[in-house]
Design a protein around this motif. Structure first.
Motif, mmCIF file in Angstrom:
data_model
loop_
_atom_site.group_PDB
_atom_site.id
_atom_site.type_symbol
_atom_site.label_atom_id
_atom_site.label_comp_id
_atom_site.label_asym_id
_atom_site.label_seq_id
_atom_site.Cartn_x
_atom_site.Cartn_y
_atom_site.Cartn_z
ATOM 1 N N ASP A 1 -0.746 2.637 -3.928
ATOM 2 C CA ASP A 1 0.442 1.877 -4.290
ATOM 3 C C ASP A 1 0.620 0.681 -3.346
ATOM 4 O OD1 ASP A 1 2.609 1.395 -5.870
ATOM 5 O OD2 ASP A 1 3.965 2.738 -4.792
ATOM 6 N N LYS A 2 -0.287 0.570 -2.354
ATOM 7 C CA LYS A 2 -0.250 -0.560 -1.412
ATOM 8 C C LYS A 2 -1.660 -1.117 -1.344
ATOM 9 C CE LYS A 2 3.136 1.092 1.998
ATOM 10 N NZ LYS A 2 3.278 1.723 3.318
ATOM 11 N N PHE B 1 4.216 4.330 -0.254
ATOM 12 C CA PHE B 1 5.281 3.937 0.670
ATOM 13 C C PHE B 1 5.892 5.218 1.258
ATOM 14 C CE2 PHE B 1 4.578 0.204 -1.838
ATOM 15 C CZ PHE B 1 4.759 -0.836 -0.944
ATOM 16 N N ASP B 2 6.610 5.961 0.418
ATOM 17 C CA ASP B 2 7.345 7.126 0.893
ATOM 18 C C ASP B 2 6.395 8.306 1.155
ATOM 19 O OD1 ASP B 2 9.202 9.038 1.400
ATOM 20 O OD2 ASP B 2 10.284 8.845 -0.514
ATOM 21 N N HIS B 3 6.431 8.821 2.368
ATOM 22 C CA HIS B 3 5.565 9.959 2.707
ATOM 23 C C HIS B 3 5.890 11.195 1.857
ATOM 24 C CE1 HIS B 3 2.810 12.120 5.298
ATOM 25 N NE2 HIS B 3 3.689 13.090 5.394
ATOM 26 N N SER C 1 4.938 6.496 6.906
ATOM 27 C CA SER C 1 5.122 7.333 8.103
ATOM 28 C C SER C 1 3.859 7.548 8.928
ATOM 29 C CB SER C 1 5.663 8.716 7.697
ATOM 30 O OG SER C 1 6.830 8.575 6.931
ATOM 31 N N PHE C 2 2.712 7.698 8.278
ATOM 32 C CA PHE C 2 1.497 8.082 9.012
ATOM 33 C C PHE C 2 0.237 7.426 8.450
ATOM 34 C CE2 PHE C 2 4.292 11.927 9.138
ATOM 35 C CZ PHE C 2 4.579 11.901 10.497
ATOM 36 N N MET D 1 3.118 -3.220 5.808
ATOM 37 C CA MET D 1 3.318 -3.398 4.364
ATOM 38 C C MET D 1 4.684 -2.829 3.978
ATOM 39 S SD MET D 1 -0.459 -2.597 2.838
ATOM 40 C CE MET D 1 -1.005 -1.375 4.025
ATOM 41 N N GLY D 2 5.479 -3.647 3.357
ATOM 42 C CA GLY D 2 6.856 -3.250 3.014
ATOM 43 C C GLY D 2 7.878 -3.902 3.935
#
Ligand code: CP
Ligand code: NVA
Length: 303
Positions: free
Chosen positions: A49-50, A105-107, A128-129, A227-228
């Motif tokens: 997604d990135k 994006f979201d872990h 996050s990681f 990113m973001g």
């Protein structure tokens, strides 16, 4: 039972050691032209997604060289972008492929996929990681320094996903890590707290990059706006004043300091052009080692 790799806290010291050993062995065997087709007939899905250059291509080439096949899917081309629930996508993909690498994006999304899949899920970077990055970077440190024991590693920059994974690795392996971030861009205290549960060492935190690099064997940096976070870049350039890894900052480190960056780099921001272009730079070894480490990871997870 299937295993996932979502965070380095999922691994024990012994797991790290096995991955380092195998990745270094696979790299040597590849250089000698010895094929390792241990994943013949297996399929790796990649949902990203990135953007990615290194992680995507390293995973795809790793899978091909191991005899398997990668299938790359941008989330925009899947029904995820039309709100098909993660748990449904995860269950369906488990019927087609043998392993899934995800960049989101979201872990929590990667965690949800792992929970609903019957196949291993690998975190190829979340907000996050970035666990696979630090595994291959430690491999690079082992190659250049002979090991990671008594190696002082200084993180200089944003308290971001890559920094978080360094903290996790330091906790499990007992690394000598100092983390220097500007006050408003420190590592999230929850990340530190969860890593401390496994901690085999004291991790130092400071807002003084000069202090952090003193006697460092390794100085590691990354972009100031991940990113973001791109919209914040102009504000961040001001907040990160003094945090550029340049010759002047590095004069406080050991003479044979290894400067590392996960790339992509922003020259003139977090790292000076002449440091990035140094003839002894290891950034390109870091990038290559992602392919060898990804092979070791895939082999360890795919049945
Ligand atoms: N270091 C890294 O993860 O690079 P990419 O974003 O190009 O995959
Ligand atoms: N911290 C960076 C790493 C890129 C590989 C980002 O998340 O954009």
């Amino acid at each position: 039972m299937k295993k996932d790799l979502l965070s380095l806290l999922d691994l024990e010291k012994n797991d790290f050691e096995k991955l380092f050993k195998r990745a270094i062995q696979l790299k040597k065997r590849y250089a000698r032209g010895i094929p390792d087709k241990l994943l013949t007939g297996k399929t790796l899905g990649l949902i990203f997604d990135k953007k990615s250059t290194r992680t995507r291509v390293a995973f795809e080439t790793a899978m091909i060289q191991l005899g398997g096949h990668p299938i790359y899917m941008s989330t925009h081309d899947t029904q995820i972008s039309r709100n098909e629930p993660a748990k449904d996508t995860a269950r369906v993909l488990s019927r087609y492929i043998d392993c899934l690498a995800m960049r989101t994006f979201d872990h929590a999304l990667v965690e949800e996929f792992a929970k609903s899949s019957t196949i291993p899920v690998i975190n190829a970077l979340t907000d996050s990681f970035h666990p696979c990055q630090i595994l291959s970077d430690l491999m690079t440190i082992i190659e250049h320094k002979g090991g990671y024991k008594n190696i002082r590693i200084a993180w200089v920059g944003d308290g971001n996903n890559v920094a978080n994974s360094w903290i996790n690795a330091a906790s499990v392996l007992g690394l000598d890590l100092v983390v220097a971030c500007p006050d408003d861009h420190r590592v999230n205290p929850e990340i530190i707290e969860s890593a401390l549960v496994k901690a085999k060492t004291d991790i130092e935190f400071t807002n003084d990059p000069g202090e952090a690099v003193k006697n460092a064997d390794v100085v590691y940096t990354d972009v100031w706006a991940s990113m973001g976070d791109e919209d914040e870049l102009s504000k961040r350039i001001i907040a990160f004043k003094g945090f550029q890894v340049n010759k002047s900052l590095l004069s406080g480190a050991k003479d044979d300091v290894l400067v590392m960056h996960c790339l992509p780099a922003h020259r003139g921001e977090e790292i000076a052009e002449d440091v990035l272009e140094d003839k002894n730079a290891v950034f390109w070894d870091q990038a290559e080692n992602k392919r060898h480490m990804h092979k070791a990871i895939l082999e360890s997870l795919i049945q």
